[in-house]
Write a protein that holds these residues in place. Structure first.
Motif, PDB file in Angstrom:
ATOM      1  N   GLY A 344       0.813  -1.214   0.000  1.00  0.00           N
ATOM      2  CA  GLY A 344       0.000   0.000   0.000  1.00  0.00           C
ATOM      3  C   GLY A 344       0.845   1.262   0.000  1.00  0.00           C
ATOM      4  O   GLY A 344       2.032   1.248  -0.301  1.00  0.00           O
ATOM      5  N   ARG A 345       0.201   2.343   0.363  1.00  0.00           N
ATOM      6  CA  ARG A 345       0.819   3.672   0.280  1.00  0.00           C
ATOM      7  C   ARG A 345       2.102   3.769   1.112  1.00  0.00           C
ATOM      8  O   ARG A 345       3.022   4.508   0.781  1.00  0.00           O
ATOM      9  CB  ARG A 345      -0.202   4.701   0.783  1.00  0.00           C
ATOM     10  N   TYR A 346       2.174   3.033   2.214  1.00  0.00           N
ATOM     11  CA  TYR A 346       3.314   3.171   3.119  1.00  0.00           C
ATOM     12  C   TYR A 346       4.269   1.979   3.053  1.00  0.00           C
ATOM     13  O   TYR A 346       5.011   1.716   4.005  1.00  0.00           O
ATOM     14  CB  TYR A 346       2.801   3.377   4.548  1.00  0.00           C
ATOM     15  N   ALA A 347       4.263   1.285   1.923  1.00  0.00           N
ATOM     16  CA  ALA A 347       5.087   0.083   1.781  1.00  0.00           C
ATOM     17  C   ALA A 347       6.558   0.384   2.061  1.00  0.00           C
ATOM     18  O   ALA A 347       7.072   1.446   1.695  1.00  0.00           O
ATOM     19  CB  ALA A 347       4.933  -0.487   0.374  1.00  0.00           C
ATOM     20  N   ASN A 348       7.212  -0.611   2.711  1.00  0.00           N
ATOM     21  CA  ASN A 348       8.643  -0.540   3.015  1.00  0.00           C
ATOM     22  C   ASN A 348       9.010   0.558   4.005  1.00  0.00           C
ATOM     23  O   ASN A 348      10.131   1.050   4.009  1.00  0.00           O
ATOM     24  CB  ASN A 348       9.491  -0.435   1.743  1.00  0.00           C
ATOM     25  N   ARG A 349       8.050   0.939   4.832  1.00  0.00           N
ATOM     26  CA  ARG A 349       8.360   1.850   5.928  1.00  0.00           C
ATOM     27  C   ARG A 349       7.885   1.236   7.239  1.00  0.00           C
ATOM     28  O   ARG A 349       6.850   0.577   7.278  1.00  0.00           O
ATOM     29  CB  ARG A 349       7.686   3.202   5.691  1.00  0.00           C
ATOM     30  N   THR A 350       8.647   1.479   8.284  1.00  0.00           N
ATOM     31  CA  THR A 350       8.179   1.013   9.590  1.00  0.00           C
ATOM     32  C   THR A 350       7.085   1.954  10.069  1.00  0.00           C
ATOM     33  O   THR A 350       6.959   3.084   9.581  1.00  0.00           O
ATOM     34  CB  THR A 350       9.320   1.012  10.633  1.00  0.00           C
ATOM     35  N   LEU A 351       6.331   1.481  11.047  1.00  0.00           N
ATOM     36  CA  LEU A 351       5.301   2.348  11.622  1.00  0.00           C
ATOM     37  C   LEU A 351       5.955   3.592  12.237  1.00  0.00           C
ATOM     38  O   LEU A 351       5.392   4.685  12.216  1.00  0.00           O
ATOM     39  CB  LEU A 351       4.482   1.573  12.669  1.00  0.00           C
ATOM     40  N   GLU A 352       7.166   3.420  12.741  1.00  0.00           N
ATOM     41  CA  GLU A 352       7.909   4.566  13.286  1.00  0.00           C
ATOM     42  C   GLU A 352       8.194   5.603  12.186  1.00  0.00           C
ATOM     43  O   GLU A 352       8.014   6.805  12.391  1.00  0.00           O
ATOM     44  CB  GLU A 352       9.225   4.077  13.901  1.00  0.00           C
ATOM     45  N   ASP A 353       8.612   5.092  11.009  1.00  0.00           N
ATOM     46  CA  ASP A 353       8.842   6.002   9.868  1.00  0.00           C
ATOM     47  C   ASP A 353       7.563   6.749   9.508  1.00  0.00           C
ATOM     48  O   ASP A 353       7.589   7.960   9.257  1.00  0.00           O
ATOM     49  CB  ASP A 353       9.288   5.220   8.615  1.00  0.00           C
ATOM     50  N   VAL A 354       6.454   6.018   9.457  1.00  0.00           N
ATOM     51  CA  VAL A 354       5.179   6.618   9.052  1.00  0.00           C
ATOM     52  C   VAL A 354       4.757   7.681  10.068  1.00  0.00           C
ATOM     53  O   VAL A 354       4.308   8.776   9.695  1.00  0.00           O
ATOM     54  CB  VAL A 354       4.085   5.538   8.908  1.00  0.00           C
TER      55      VAL A 354
END
Ligand SMILES: [Zn+2]
Length: 519
Positions: A344-354
């Protein structure tokens, strides 16, 4: 032409001139043979049609084709008891149905319908391969979740007597159509709403017909009843239902239960000593794969499915309780840096990154993402000591839990070999092969597979012990494994010289129900 000529000469050299030698289609010659159990030896595997006809140190046959396996490991095709490849196996796309991710690791058989998801119309699931050829063999579970949703829906309540009867009939019917057994995912809503005795009643229907109870247990962590009680429940369901218990992707998930592997092992081994059949499978990765909702949302907030969840997100009266529940689940999983969103839109990011990107705290960021969709996540939540402790037990077989967005689809068997056999020597090569082949075939009653022996179906992998490894990573989860030279499925060469041949020789494997238990 030149190749054909050379092969002809090879066949002649092997005794083509001698009329008393059996003519076979394929001879895999000179490899180190791990037959699925027992000691390895240097020798040959001869194949005629879809069956193995001879295995031994020096097989004397006339072969249509000879594959030189000197320096290679020759083993039965691997069997994966826990996957989510059902959609791929029924895909409109013939190339998808080959299941390249599995063939390129030497996996020739997979189970589908795990975690309670298996379609009760097992005849349809197994019949699909007749019109849509597949690259690997597959067997199917009937899923408790699918059965319960069909009869009770998504609500948090016990079934009525009439519903109970219907659910039992669905399980019995599926078993008679060739299901392996009953799979459950009691962690997941709405399966989580079921009491133990409800599951026992359905498991008994599977057990009566020779099936197994396959369980993604109610809690692999400290969400509800806790890991220890969830293991007890899985064992009790097998005992009271009168059938073998198989624990899916065994693990100790999250900071509250890390280190509990020895205690869980002790429970399983006590049940085994008491005469119960209890086994497990495991994928060799410290991250599990799930969805953002399943990993973070309190169960009460999921009651009624996604529409009800979204309504609760908008209810100011619930906001505080919801945020506290998410924060607690995040803590159990080790924090926002340990959750990697993979689609989805936030692929390859940790929740911390988001959270950083959105300028919000992790709980608010999780809610913001969930409002848009429920993306897959990989959750780094297991300790290496627990993984190794489970892996060493002789009742733990190799599995992948293959589902999108996690490298376990493309690399579980290859990684287990490269990391835990070749590099770290946690297991011997013989143990790895046995727990990826014959142990699985024996546990689930997969007839004539899982061993290289005369009369068995010719599912064979030839791999290079120096190079066989996963290339898939959490960041690049869809890289094919390396090091597999040849894969044979039902006597047909599916991987040749390290490349897919495009031949779809897999079969649907129907379990044979206990005689006299189906009308
Ligand atoms: Zn699962």
């Amino acid at each position: 032409m030149k190749v054909a000529l050379l092969l002809g000469i090879a066949a002649l050299a092997l005794g083509g001139a001698s009329p008393d030698r059996q003519q076979v289609d394929l001879l895999i010659r000179g490899g180190t043979v791990y037959a699925g159990s027992g000691e390895p030896f240097t020798g040959d595997v001869a194949i005629k049609g879809d069956r193995i006809v001879a295995v031994g140190p020096r097989v004397k046959v006339a072969a249509g084709r000879v594959i030189d396996a000197r320096g290679m490991i020759v083993a039965p095709g691997f069997i994966d008891p826990h996957t989510h490849m059902g959609d791929d196996l029924a895909s409109d796309d013939a190339a998808v149905r080959l299941i390249p991710a599995f063939l390129m690791q030497g996996v020739t058989t997979a189970f589908i319908g795990n975690d309670g998801g298996g379609d009760p119309d097992v005849a349809k699931v197994l019949g699909s391969a007749r019109t849509r050829p597949v690259g690997i063999n597959y067997a199917a579970y009937v899923g408790f979740g699918a059965v319960r949703e069909k009869v009770v829906g998504a609500a948090d309540r016990a079934p009525t007597d009439a519903e109970r009867t219907r659910m039992k009939a669905l399980v019995a019917g599926a078993m008679c159509q060739g299901a392996l057994g009953l799979s459950t995912g009691l962690f997941y809503a709405p399966q989580s709403f079921a009491a133990t005795e409800e599951v026992v009643a359905l498991a008994r229907e599977a057990g009566l017909r020779g099936g197994v109870y396959d369980s993604h247990i109610r809690d692999e962590s400290s969400y509800t009843v806790g890991l220890s009680a969830a293991i007890d429940e899985a064992i009790a369901i097998g005992r009271e239902g009168g059938l073998p218990t198989h624990i899916s992707h065994i693990k100790a998930l999250g900071v509250d239960v890390q280190g509990q592997a020895p205690a869980i092992i002790a429970k399983v081994e006590a049940a085994r000593r008491a005469g119960q059949k209890v086994t497990a499978d495991q994928y060799p990765w410290s991250a599990s794969g799930t969805s953002l909702v399943a990993s973070l949302m309190p169960l009460w907030a999921q009651d009624g499915g996604r529409p009800a969840l979204l309504a609760r997100l908008d209810d100011p009266a619930l906001a505080e309780r919801l945020r506290a529940g998410i924060a607690e689940n995040l803590r159990k999983r080790g924090g926002a840096a340990k959750l990697l969103i993979v689609e989805g839109r936030y692929a390859n990011r940790t929740l911390e990154d988001v959270a950083g990107e959105l300028g919000q705290d992790p709980v608010s960021a999780a809610i913001a993402v969930i409002r848009i969709q429920d993306p897959g996540v990989v959750s780094f939540n297991q300790s290496e000591a627990d993984i190794i402790a489970f892996m060493k037990r002789p009742w733990v077989m190799t599995g992948s839990d293959a589902s999108g967005g996690h490298p376990r689809v493309y690399g579980s068997f290859a990684r287990k070999y490269a990391k835990y056999v070749r590099a770290e020597r946690v297991l011997s090569l013989g143990e790895f092969v046995e727990r990826s082949t014959s142990l699985t075939a024996d546990t689930f009653g997969i007839a004539d597979r899982g061993r290289l022996r005369p009369g068995a179906f010719a599912d064979v992998v030839v791999f290079d012990p120096a190079t066989y490894a996963a290339r898939a990573t959490y960041e690049q989860p869809t890289l094919l494994a390396q090091g597999v030279r040849t894969v044979v499925v039902n006597g047909v060469v599916a991987v040749d010289e390290g490349a897919l041949t495009g031949k779809a020789a897999g079969r649907a494997l129907a379990h044979t129900p206990t005689p006299g238990t189906c009308g």
